[in-house]
Write a protein that holds these residues in place. Sequence first.
Motif, PDB file in Angstrom:
ATOM      1  N   ILE A 103      38.788  37.167  52.290  1.00  7.11           N
ATOM      2  CA  ILE A 103      37.402  37.143  52.035  1.00  7.11           C
ATOM      3  C   ILE A 103      37.325  36.168  50.960  1.00  7.11           C
ATOM      4  O   ILE A 103      38.047  35.754  49.852  1.00  7.11           O
ATOM      5  N   PHE A 104      36.242  35.143  51.450  1.00  2.51           N
ATOM      6  CA  PHE A 104      36.058  34.170  50.321  1.00  2.51           C
ATOM      7  C   PHE A 104      34.598  34.373  49.863  1.00  2.51           C
ATOM      8  O   PHE A 104      33.570  34.814  50.371  1.00  2.51           O
ATOM      9  N   VAL A 105      34.658  34.189  48.547  1.00  2.00           N
ATOM     10  CA  VAL A 105      33.483  34.310  47.682  1.00  2.00           C
ATOM     11  C   VAL A 105      33.370  33.061  46.555  1.00  2.00           C
ATOM     12  O   VAL A 105      34.276  32.380  46.350  1.00  2.00           O
ATOM     13  N   PRO A 106      32.207  32.833  45.925  1.00  2.35           N
ATOM     14  CA  PRO A 106      32.076  31.755  44.975  1.00  2.35           C
ATOM     15  C   PRO A 106      33.145  31.920  43.897  1.00  2.35           C
ATOM     16  O   PRO A 106      33.188  32.990  43.391  1.00  2.35           O
ATOM     17  N   LYS A 107      33.872  30.844  43.625  1.00  6.94           N
ATOM     18  CA  LYS A 107      34.765  31.037  42.603  1.00  6.94           C
ATOM     19  C   LYS A 107      33.956  31.226  41.173  1.00  6.94           C
ATOM     20  O   LYS A 107      34.620  31.891  40.358  1.00  6.94           O
ATOM     21  N   LEU A 108      33.054  30.631  40.752  1.00  7.01           N
ATOM     22  CA  LEU A 108      32.246  30.541  39.416  1.00  7.01           C
ATOM     23  C   LEU A 108      31.833  32.133  39.241  1.00  7.01           C
ATOM     24  O   LEU A 108      31.652  32.458  38.064  1.00  7.01           O
ATOM     25  N   GLN A 109      31.804  32.844  40.372  1.00  2.89           N
ATOM     26  CA  GLN A 109      31.133  34.263  40.187  1.00  2.89           C
ATOM     27  C   GLN A 109      32.051  35.323  39.980  1.00  2.89           C
ATOM     28  O   GLN A 109      32.217  36.397  39.788  1.00  2.89           O
ATOM     29  N   THR A 110      33.621  34.579  39.899  1.00  3.13           N
ATOM     30  CA  THR A 110      34.817  35.551  40.168  1.00  3.13           C
ATOM     31  C   THR A 110      35.840  35.639  38.878  1.00  3.13           C
ATOM     32  O   THR A 110      36.769  35.985  38.925  1.00  3.13           O
ATOM     33  N   GLN A 111      35.101  34.860  37.803  1.00  4.44           N
ATOM     34  CA  GLN A 111      36.081  34.789  36.571  1.00  4.44           C
ATOM     35  C   GLN A 111      36.535  36.143  36.146  1.00  4.44           C
ATOM     36  O   GLN A 111      35.734  36.886  36.011  1.00  4.44           O
ATOM     37  N   GLY A 112      37.618  36.380  35.985  1.00  9.21           N
ATOM     38  CA  GLY A 112      38.188  37.388  35.429  1.00  9.21           C
ATOM     39  C   GLY A 112      38.834  38.368  36.263  1.00  9.21           C
ATOM     40  O   GLY A 112      39.438  39.469  35.937  1.00  9.21           O
ATOM     41  N   PHE A 113      38.742  37.905  37.489  1.00  5.63           N
ATOM     42  CA  PHE A 113      39.385  38.586  38.627  1.00  5.63           C
ATOM     43  C   PHE A 113      40.534  38.016  39.376  1.00  5.63           C
ATOM     44  O   PHE A 113      40.452  36.765  39.388  1.00  5.63           O
ATOM     45  N   SER A 114      41.617  38.641  39.615  1.00  2.00           N
ATOM     46  CA  SER A 114      42.738  38.092  40.394  1.00  2.00           C
ATOM     47  C   SER A 114      42.564  38.267  41.826  1.00  2.00           C
ATOM     48  O   SER A 114      42.267  39.294  42.262  1.00  2.00           O
ATOM     49  N   SER A 115      42.706  36.926  42.512  1.00  2.00           N
ATOM     50  CA  SER A 115      42.667  36.767  43.649  1.00  2.00           C
ATOM     51  C   SER A 115      44.034  36.997  44.420  1.00  2.00           C
ATOM     52  O   SER A 115      44.859  37.222  43.916  1.00  2.00           O
ATOM     53  N   MET A 116      44.081  36.544  45.784  1.00  4.28           N
ATOM     54  CA  MET A 116      45.414  36.509  46.445  1.00  4.28           C
ATOM     55  C   MET A 116      46.305  35.907  45.905  1.00  4.28           C
ATOM     56  O   MET A 116      46.180  35.012  45.073  1.00  4.28           O
TER      57      MET A 116
END
Length: 272
Positions: free
Chosen positions: A259-272
């Motif tokens: 799942i790809f989402v905008p990076k600037l909207q996901t600060q504070g979350f850990s991705s893959m």
Amino acid sequence: MGVKFISWTLFLNLLLEMSCYGSEGAMEMGGGHMDHHHMDPSVMVFFTLKDLKIGKTMPIHFPKRDPSASPKFWPREEADSIPFSLNQLPNLLKHFFFSKDSPQAAAMENTLRECESKTIKGEIKLCATSLESMLDFAQEMIGSGSGIQAFSTSHKTKSSVNFQNYTILEILAEIPAPKMVACHTMPYPYAVFYCHSQKSENRVYKISLVGENGDKVEAMVVCHLDTSQWSPTHISFRVLKVVPGSSSVCHFFPADHLIFVPKLQTQGFSSM
């Protein structure tokens, strides 16, 4: 050439996302249980938004796969050097030394057919034949004004169990996804991802689950809030016993789907 195909179970999981796919059978989900004898376990990935709550138990299929046995991405130049087209299938079978009656030929035909099928209203898709083309598509759909960030399901414990009841332990995050691209693996001699983006409203969650045997999974979930444009034969409607537009449809992602989402909207979350 050493060519490896992903399993038909994985192929079925991919097709769950596509409106052209149908299925026979019925399911009962009373208290998180079902009739195992009348539903292919590989389709057990769907639920509705109202079921996304701590303590909810439901049967879920999380296929276990050996990454070393999965096809690898080819470099863009190499992937682009041969056709990726259904009308070129006879030549492609010769190129990969597959007979026309082989399981590999059937898998290739189905992948090419799905990649060339029509999209639903508001959907844009691409079958990415290289890592570069997948990232380019995700960036184009999300927009050049921000970077992109990828999320995937991760298994926290090792297990050979593909299908069992899981209980939601925690909703770890609702990940802001004003725009989203989902990419699903397809069976092919090299890595191919079916990537698509829809204009309808979606919600993305990361949730913590525990299986009845103790398996722990941090699973990615996408909830589609508007299903009015989906085909009535979409497998999710059969599983959930609803009709297009009457309910949200949420589903779990296998570990090797993205799942790809905008990076600037996901600060504070850990991705893959």
